[in-house]
Write a protein that holds these residues in place. Structure first.
Motif, short mmCIF file in Angstrom:
data_model
loop_
_atom_site.label_atom_id
_atom_site.label_comp_id
_atom_site.label_asym_id
_atom_site.label_seq_id
_atom_site.Cartn_x
_atom_site.Cartn_y
_atom_site.Cartn_z
N ARG A 1 -8.25 -29.80 -34.33
CA ARG A 1 -9.43 -29.93 -35.18
C ARG A 1 -9.92 -28.57 -35.67
O ARG A 1 -10.25 -28.39 -36.85
CB ARG A 1 -10.54 -30.63 -34.39
N ARG B 1 -19.77 -39.32 -31.59
CA ARG B 1 -18.62 -38.58 -32.11
C ARG B 1 -18.55 -38.70 -33.64
O ARG B 1 -18.35 -37.70 -34.34
CB ARG B 1 -17.34 -39.12 -31.48
N ARG C 1 -21.19 -36.52 -35.14
CA ARG C 1 -20.82 -35.10 -35.16
C ARG C 1 -19.81 -34.82 -36.28
O ARG C 1 -19.91 -33.82 -36.97
CB ARG C 1 -20.21 -34.70 -33.81
N ALA D 1 -7.06 -30.34 -28.62
CA ALA D 1 -7.49 -29.06 -29.15
C ALA D 1 -6.30 -28.12 -29.17
O ALA D 1 -5.44 -28.23 -28.28
CB ALA D 1 -8.62 -28.49 -28.28
N ARG E 1 -9.57 -37.93 -31.45
CA ARG E 1 -9.63 -37.02 -30.31
C ARG E 1 -8.31 -36.29 -30.11
O ARG E 1 -7.81 -36.19 -28.98
CB ARG E 1 -9.90 -37.81 -29.02
N LEU E 2 -7.71 -35.80 -31.18
CA LEU E 2 -6.44 -35.09 -31.04
C LEU E 2 -6.65 -33.87 -30.17
O LEU E 2 -7.74 -33.30 -30.10
CB LEU E 2 -5.89 -34.70 -32.42
N ALA F 1 -8.43 -35.69 -36.75
CA ALA F 1 -8.39 -35.05 -35.43
C ALA F 1 -9.67 -35.33 -34.65
O ALA F 1 -9.64 -35.52 -33.42
CB ALA F 1 -8.20 -33.54 -35.58
N TYR F 2 -10.81 -35.38 -35.35
CA TYR F 2 -12.08 -35.62 -34.68
C TYR F 2 -12.14 -37.06 -34.15
O TYR F 2 -12.43 -37.31 -32.97
CB TYR F 2 -13.25 -35.37 -35.63
#
Lengths: 116, 116, 116
Positions: free
Chosen positions: A90, A31, A34, A87, A84-85, A80-81
């Motif tokens: 992000r 993660r 990415r 969707a 893991r906020l 956000a990434y």
């Protein structure tokens, strides 16, 4: 440092830090990778666009607004990434940060039109 | 949008778009990622080389030829990558786009020789 | 070229070079890709920082020291990565190369303070 949380892409790093069993992929590390890759895809073009745009003698206030929107958008994108906020937090932050880039690219294109 | 074609790297994106089963790798997405990565590896150095080269006061016609060859080479590279054109189309396009980069790098090195 | 050493990310490249069985991942190729990615993550920001730093009219000797440390650090990093040198050789080379980048970033921030 808890060994159970370790993950290394290279065997020589794993060997120094607990053993070869830690040469593995970890979802959290992937993660981060990415997020980092997305940063490269977006921040490097911004640095180029921002440098050329700054040479067009823009209004300092307008330039500041461009840079500030990009900066806030990318910080929110990273938060956000990594957290893991839900969707599309992000994606929205990403799109907001794209706006000043498109604006600067357009202004550069317009300013260089006479030399085409 | 057909859900069977979906693939997401992040579970939070998949959850919003059909379910966790779409958090997966897809060969076409991986292909796009490779094309994008190759773009980063080549276009970012070009932007730097092109900016420094432009400060050497080159002939505008010669500079235009450099930029045009790179631009056409990279567009053909992307088309060849995404449409899976028969090898070595993509590699040839890549190599053609490298030529103006090598030329600009050489001219920058030559121009800075007196300051070494 | 020994076919047993081949690995291609794209089926069209494998088909031209021995067959589809060579469309596969190879640990040595993955290692090169990681080294290359680390180069992008570090050298591209250096190019930007170095260009802006050069516009601050630094002492040529001090600037040369910055660039030389980065250059040597990154060359050692690449050698350590590709030859799998014992940890923490690679990490130390990486950290050494970061020092001139932090120094240049700091000097750029200090020089632009009056315009904030």
């Amino acid at each position: 440092m808890g060994t159970v949380l370790q993950a290394f892409a290279n065997p020589e790093d794993a060997l120094r830090n607990g053993g070869l069993q830690f040469c593995r992929k970890d979802p959290d590390v992937e993660r981060c990778r990415r997020a980092h890759r997305n940063d490269m895809e977006n921040i490097f073009p911004f640095l180029f666009l921002g440098a050329i745009y700054s040479m067009l003698d823009p209004s300092p206030t307008v330039a500041r607004i461009h840079f500030l929107i990009f900066c806030v958008g990318r910080i929110v994108h990273t938060i956000a990434y990594l957290l893991r906020l839900k969707a599309p937090t992000r994606s929205v932050a990403y799109s907001v940060a794209q706006l000043p880039c498109f604006s600067m690219a357009l202004q550069i294109l317009l300013a260089t039109t006479p030399y085409w």
